[in-house]
Enzyme design. Structure first.
Site, PDB file in Angstrom:
ATOM      1  N   HIS A  17      34.353  33.654  46.399  1.00 47.08           N
ATOM      2  CA  HIS A  17      33.812  33.497  45.042  1.00 47.08           C
ATOM      3  C   HIS A  17      32.645  32.502  45.044  1.00 47.08           C
ATOM      4  O   HIS A  17      31.612  32.743  44.444  1.00 47.08           O
ATOM      5  CB  HIS A  17      34.878  32.937  44.082  1.00 47.08           C
ATOM      6  CG  HIS A  17      36.043  33.837  43.817  1.00 47.08           C
ATOM      7  ND1 HIS A  17      37.352  33.413  43.865  1.00 47.08           N
ATOM      8  CD2 HIS A  17      36.103  35.152  43.474  1.00 47.08           C
ATOM      9  CE1 HIS A  17      38.159  34.412  43.556  1.00 47.08           C
ATOM     10  NE2 HIS A  17      37.437  35.481  43.325  1.00 47.08           N
ATOM     11  N   LYS A  41      49.596  39.768  34.758  1.00 44.77           N
ATOM     12  CA  LYS A  41      50.558  39.095  35.620  1.00 44.77           C
ATOM     13  C   LYS A  41      50.465  37.576  35.451  1.00 44.77           C
ATOM     14  O   LYS A  41      49.415  37.048  35.081  1.00 44.77           O
ATOM     15  CB  LYS A  41      50.304  39.498  37.077  1.00 44.77           C
ATOM     16  CG  LYS A  41      48.854  39.384  37.430  1.00 44.77           C
ATOM     17  CD  LYS A  41      48.529  39.985  38.773  1.00 44.77           C
ATOM     18  CE  LYS A  41      47.023  39.864  38.933  1.00 44.77           C
ATOM     19  NZ  LYS A  41      46.401  40.118  40.091  1.00 44.77           N
ATOM     20  N   ARG A  90      33.294  43.741  48.058  1.00 47.62           N
ATOM     21  CA  ARG A  90      33.783  43.437  49.409  1.00 47.62           C
ATOM     22  C   ARG A  90      33.828  44.676  50.286  1.00 47.62           C
ATOM     23  O   ARG A  90      33.507  44.637  51.452  1.00 47.62           O
ATOM     24  CB  ARG A  90      35.195  42.839  49.333  1.00 47.62           C
ATOM     25  CG  ARG A  90      35.180  41.401  48.929  1.00 47.62           C
ATOM     26  CD  ARG A  90      36.536  40.940  48.522  1.00 47.62           C
ATOM     27  NE  ARG A  90      36.935  41.606  47.279  1.00 47.62           N
ATOM     28  CZ  ARG A  90      37.980  41.263  46.565  1.00 47.62           C
ATOM     29  NH1 ARG A  90      38.758  40.296  46.980  1.00 47.62           N
ATOM     30  NH2 ARG A  90      38.270  41.892  45.451  1.00 47.62           N
ATOM     31  N   SER A 128      42.022  36.161  46.317  1.00 49.41           N
ATOM     32  CA  SER A 128      42.921  35.118  45.821  1.00 49.41           C
ATOM     33  C   SER A 128      44.369  35.463  46.171  1.00 49.41           C
ATOM     34  O   SER A 128      45.177  34.578  46.484  1.00 49.41           O
ATOM     35  CB  SER A 128      42.788  34.986  44.304  1.00 49.41           C
ATOM     36  OG  SER A 128      41.484  34.618  43.956  1.00 49.41           O
TER      37      SER A 128
END
Ligand code: ADP
Length: 166
Positions: A17, A41, A90, A128
């Site tokens: 990030h 979540k 990515r 993450s």
């Protein structure tokens, strides 16, 4: 004057990030890091914790503001006067979702365009979620997150394990 938003969950912020933030900040006039506060979540870090971690790791970059938001990105863009969204790519697996999001956002708010930055090779594997998994099994996360974030993740994992035992 280009004001851009880099939105994400940042739970927690990773070196991947940070790499996108640093590169995007050089390309636009003002970069708002938008920390998403959407139910989904349960995050490892609260919205305020994520905002303050991001503020700490970006404090040397002058044209950055860290703000939290909830709801639609297009509404946040209208509120802040941003006309560009920055996202990191990515792998091909990110592409389909990102393209769909970019097109949906543009349909809802035609002034809003999305700019994709390809991840630096050394961070292309990083997320993450991976960081949290590695930390949970006591792996070394020093190469994944900024220095100031390491102990915060480790403390959170320790607390979660202790809670699990009681
Ligand atoms: P989200 O929940 O919106 O995917 P994330 O915090 O996981 O939020 O990611 C925010 C943005 O950062 C996304 O555009 C994602 O593709 C990008 N990103 C995440 N990890 C990396 C990385 N290692 N390298 C480059 N971009 C990344």
């Amino acid at each position: 004057m280009i004001r851009a938003i880099y939105p994400g969950s940042f739970d927690p912020v990773t070196l991947g990030h940070l790499d996108i933030i640093e590169r995007a900040a050089k390309t636009v006039d003002e970069l708002i890091v938008g920390v998403l506060n959407n139910g989904g979540k349960t995050p490892m870090f609260s919205i305020d914790e994520r905002v303050s971690m991001l503020e700490e790791v970006t404090e040397e970059i002058p044209n950055i503001k860290v703000l939290s938001f909830s709801g639609l990105l297009v509404d946040f863009a209208k509120q802040t006067g941003a006309t560009t969204v920055v996202r990191g790519l990515r792998a091909i697996s990110d592409f389909e979702y990102e393209l769909q999001m970019a097109q949906t956002n543009r349909k809802m708010y035609p002034l809003l365009d999305t700019m994709f930055l390809a991840t630096s090779l050394e961070y292309s594997y990083l997320s993450s979620t991976t960081v949290k998994e590695v930390a949970f099994f006591d792996g070394d996360i020093r190469e994944f997150v900024p220095e100031s974030v390491i102990s915060k993740v480790q403390d959170r994992v320790r607390a979660a394990k202790q809670k699990g035992r009681t």
